[in-house]
Design a protein around this motif. Structure first.
Motif, mmCIF file in Angstrom:
data_model
loop_
_atom_site.group_PDB
_atom_site.id
_atom_site.type_symbol
_atom_site.label_atom_id
_atom_site.label_comp_id
_atom_site.label_asym_id
_atom_site.label_seq_id
_atom_site.Cartn_x
_atom_site.Cartn_y
_atom_site.Cartn_z
ATOM 1 N N LYS A 64 -18.293 -6.597 -10.632
ATOM 2 C CA LYS A 64 -17.561 -7.261 -11.704
ATOM 3 C C LYS A 64 -16.551 -8.252 -11.122
ATOM 4 O O LYS A 64 -16.416 -9.377 -11.602
ATOM 5 C CB LYS A 64 -16.829 -6.241 -12.581
ATOM 6 C CG LYS A 64 -16.104 -6.881 -13.769
ATOM 7 C CD LYS A 64 -15.401 -5.847 -14.600
ATOM 8 C CE LYS A 64 -14.755 -6.504 -15.825
ATOM 9 N NZ LYS A 64 -13.810 -7.567 -15.501
ATOM 10 N N ALA A 65 -15.836 -7.834 -10.070
ATOM 11 C CA ALA A 65 -14.871 -8.734 -9.430
ATOM 12 C C ALA A 65 -15.584 -9.936 -8.811
ATOM 13 O O ALA A 65 -15.113 -11.074 -8.911
ATOM 14 C CB ALA A 65 -14.086 -7.979 -8.361
ATOM 15 N N ALA A 66 -16.732 -9.700 -8.187
ATOM 16 C CA ALA A 66 -17.494 -10.801 -7.601
ATOM 17 C C ALA A 66 -17.945 -11.779 -8.679
ATOM 18 O O ALA A 66 -17.869 -13.008 -8.500
ATOM 19 C CB ALA A 66 -18.703 -10.255 -6.839
ATOM 20 N N SER A 67 -18.401 -11.255 -9.810
ATOM 21 C CA SER A 67 -18.848 -12.114 -10.915
ATOM 22 C C SER A 67 -17.702 -12.939 -11.479
ATOM 23 O O SER A 67 -17.875 -14.113 -11.821
ATOM 24 C CB SER A 67 -19.463 -11.263 -12.033
ATOM 25 O OG SER A 67 -20.612 -10.599 -11.578
ATOM 26 N N GLU A 68 -16.514 -12.331 -11.567
ATOM 27 C CA GLU A 68 -15.343 -13.035 -12.084
ATOM 28 C C GLU A 68 -14.975 -14.211 -11.174
ATOM 29 O O GLU A 68 -14.668 -15.312 -11.645
ATOM 30 C CB GLU A 68 -14.161 -12.065 -12.203
ATOM 31 C CG GLU A 68 -12.850 -12.696 -12.646
ATOM 32 C CD GLU A 68 -12.891 -13.279 -14.046
ATOM 33 O OE1 GLU A 68 -12.102 -14.200 -14.319
ATOM 34 O OE2 GLU A 68 -13.731 -12.833 -14.861
ATOM 35 N N ILE A 69 -15.013 -13.990 -9.862
ATOM 36 C CA ILE A 69 -14.688 -15.056 -8.916
ATOM 37 C C ILE A 69 -15.715 -16.184 -9.009
ATOM 38 O O ILE A 69 -15.373 -17.376 -9.047
ATOM 39 C CB ILE A 69 -14.613 -14.497 -7.482
ATOM 40 C CG1 ILE A 69 -13.406 -13.560 -7.355
ATOM 41 C CG2 ILE A 69 -14.510 -15.634 -6.458
ATOM 42 C CD1 ILE A 69 -13.411 -12.735 -6.092
ATOM 43 N N LYS A 71 -17.541 -16.943 -11.558
ATOM 44 C CA LYS A 71 -17.376 -17.615 -12.853
ATOM 45 C C LYS A 71 -16.250 -18.637 -12.776
ATOM 46 O O LYS A 71 -16.379 -19.767 -13.266
ATOM 47 C CB LYS A 71 -17.086 -16.576 -13.935
ATOM 48 C CG LYS A 71 -17.157 -17.104 -15.360
ATOM 49 C CD LYS A 71 -16.784 -16.020 -16.364
ATOM 50 C CE LYS A 71 -17.732 -14.851 -16.293
ATOM 51 N NZ LYS A 71 -17.395 -13.809 -17.306
ATOM 52 N N ARG A 72 -15.140 -18.243 -12.154
ATOM 53 C CA ARG A 72 -14.005 -19.171 -12.033
ATOM 54 C C ARG A 72 -14.358 -20.369 -11.161
ATOM 55 O O ARG A 72 -13.903 -21.488 -11.409
ATOM 56 C CB ARG A 72 -12.790 -18.438 -11.453
ATOM 57 C CG ARG A 72 -12.229 -17.355 -12.364
ATOM 58 C CD ARG A 72 -10.875 -16.896 -11.876
ATOM 59 N NE ARG A 72 -10.395 -15.735 -12.627
ATOM 60 C CZ ARG A 72 -9.138 -15.303 -12.598
ATOM 61 N NH1 ARG A 72 -8.233 -15.950 -11.870
ATOM 62 N NH2 ARG A 72 -8.772 -14.239 -13.277
#
Length: 577
Positions: A64-69, A71-72
């Motif tokens: 989830k953290a990897a996906s958030e980064i 995405k940004r």
């Protein structure tokens, strides 16, 4: 933030971290201080300074953290994204590239199965459970002296690794160990810049991997020693101190402005650690921490459900009849989270939410229906792959004819001549199960990943990775699973002695766990305590946690809440007949 100006809207400390050059960098970032923003801005800054995207590696602990980064970074219009992966997924990719055969990775469920088999073969007694715990921690170490001193442990170790080799399997730690060996042999695999998120969560072999990368790369470590809560996995906050002293030269930047929690919550959290300086909240919301005590866990759960019902404007027929409301207005269900120390606390909470008609989701419920089928699909793929066919057939628990039939259907799906739904219907029939629409979608994703050579066990490894936070529902999860997340309203339930801190837990780590729970809240925090609680089928007498004493000055207290019996709304209604 945009690609042309990665420094836009950063505060001075954040900017200092982003533009740091010529040394390793340690960023100490408390809850809500913008560590993800700093990590993303630093990646963009490095790229604008001429560093190629493929020479940058960002390591996180959850998908989830990897996906958030990612995405940004995508929002900025960046054409080529850097590597943004978990430790294990990055190691998996390196191994697949160098060995030319993707490793077959087992999850924790399969790992325990093999360990139990190894214990039986070694004729170990009931103490094997404790030996298994020791072995799992030992595998994360760089030195394994206990193997020379304990014959039983050595027998279990040798038996387990013999089974892994026989079946050509990797566990999670094998991925890191193999990646380390490949890096030591081939320096061309080294990136130029490595950014490690949640550095306080690294275990010894992961720390060794980072030290190895530091031979050729500049390391940015971002973390918070007060949020180190994974000691049971081998993590140790001491590694942040060792980064300060063992990586040279190193620049240290401390982020002190917080953008999530109200100041009252930050002050309460800081009171748990007298040596720390409270973070300064940039939020103007006053915030509130309400502490309520109940006679039992059932009454606690009923009260929580009723409060949520009011916050979202009244879902149940009873609340609509009463025109219930509260000072929060009509909140979204997804703005609310219930946290607990152990999953055993979830049952009574989910029952209360169900009675109230409140939609919710939990990691356990999200995976429960599909876990058996997902496990079957993974073994079918292993069976198709041809490696250790006997092992996969045994784990499938099917006759060979049934297994071959499913394999042929799965191959047809891959070739586009068969539909997912037809394959899953056949699988459901053999298993004697019915799959919901949600489970079908989850299995489709798993099969898609397997076709790409990515084991779902790497994608669904962490608790929060199995939750879809875009769903309009109340989130329920353990405090461990909530790290890195935030919600406007948080219910922190079961803050009681023998639960938080856990009766067998390390007190200081449990204190840090409570700190993490407190700081998930962006507006209002409810802390609940019971006199007695039903846990694992037995009633236990509890009482307030000792962790409540330091935060006493910041609590708004109310007397023990006794939930009144519901009135019979029908008795005053006229009968139709």
């Amino acid at each position: 933030m945009n690609q042309r100006d990665p420094l836009k809207d950063l505060n001075p400390r954040q900017e200092e971290a982003v533009v740091s050059k010529g040394s390793h960098l340690l960023v100490k970032a408390g809850p809500g201080t913008g560590k993800t923003r700093v990590l993303t801005a630093r990646i963009l800054y490095l790229i604008t300074e001429g560093v190629k995207s493929d020479r940058i590696l960002a390591i996180t602990f959850t998908n989830k953290a990897a996906s958030e980064i990612k995405k940004r970074l995508e929002i900025t219009g960046l054409k080529a994204l850097p590597q943004v992966e978990t430790f294990h997924s990055w190691a998996y990719r390196i191994i697949s590239f160098k060995d030319r055969i993707p490793p077959y990775v087992i999850d924790e469920h399969e790992q325990k199965y093999l360990l139990k088999q190894a214990a039986r073969e070694a004729k170990l007694d009931a103490s094997s459970k404790e030996l298994i715990k020791v072995l799992l921690l030992l595998k994360q170490q760089t030195e394994r002296e206990p193997l020379d001193k304990d014959e039983k442990l050595k027998a279990l170790w040798n038996g387990y690794h013999r089974l892994l080799k026989e079946y050509q399997l990797f566990d999670y730690d094998d991925l890191i160990i193999r990646a380390i060996k490949l890096l030591e042999e081939d320096h061309g695999l080294f990136p130029q810049y490595v950014l490690v998120d949640e550095f306080q969560d690294v275990n010894p072999i992961q720390f060794y991997l980072v030290r190895l990368l530091a031979r050729k790369a500049f390391i940015t470590a971002i973390g918070d020693p007060y949020q180190a809560i994974y000691g049971f996995r081998g993590a140790n906050p001491e590694f942040i101190k060792r980064f300060e002293t063992g990586f040279s030269p190193v620049k240290i930047v401390i982020l002190s402005d917080a953008y999530r929690c109200p100041q009252k919550v930050l002050n309460a959290a800081a009171s748990l650690f007298p040596e720390t300086i409270p973070l300064k909240s940039k939020e103007k919301k006053e915030g509130e921490i309400l502490h309520k005590c109940f006679d039992s866990s059932e009454k606690e759960a009923s009260w929580i459900a009723m409060q949520i019902d009011k916050m979202v404007g009244g879902i149940s027929f009873e609340s609509m009849n009463r025109s219930d409301s509260c000072d929060f207005g009509n909140m979204a269900l997804s703005d609310i989270c219930i946290l607990y120390r152990t999953r055993a606390q979830a049952a009574v909470l989910t029952m209360a939410l169900t009675r109230q008609g409140i939609p919710f989701h939990t990691p356990v419920n999200h995976r429960k229906g599909e876990s058996l089928a997902l496990n079957m699909v993974q073994h079918l793929v292993g069976f198709m792959d041809g490696r250790a066919k006997e092992y996969h057939l045994r784990r499938l628990g099917l006759k060979e004819d049934d297994a071959l039939r499913l394999v042929s259907l799965l191959e047809a799906v891959g070739q586009g001549s068969y539909q997912y739904a037809d394959f899953l219907n056949a699988l459901a029939m053999i298993l004697g199960l019915d799959f919901s629409d949600e489970e079908v979608e989850g299995l489709k994703e798993a099969i898609s990943l397997l076709k790409k050579g990515v084991p779902p066990s790497l994608v669904f490894k962490e608790e929060q990775d199995s939750l879809d936070f875009d769903v309009e529902a109340v989130s329920l999860m353990t405090i461990h699973g909530s790290k890195g997340l935030e919600f406007p309203v948080v219910f922190l339930s079961g803050v009681e002695k023998a639960i938080l801190p856990w009766k067998d837990g390390d007190v200081e780590e449990e204190r840090r766990l409570f700190y993490v729970g407190l700081t998930r809240c962006a507006h209002k925090l409810f802390i609940t305590t019971c006199k007695k609680r039903c846990l694992y089928g037995s009633w236990i007498v509890t009482g307030p946690s000792p962790f409540l004493r330091p935060i006493e000055p910041y609590l708004t207290k109310e007397p023990i809440q006794r939930v009144k019996k519901k009135k019979n709304l029908r008795k005053n209604q006229k009968s139709l007949f």
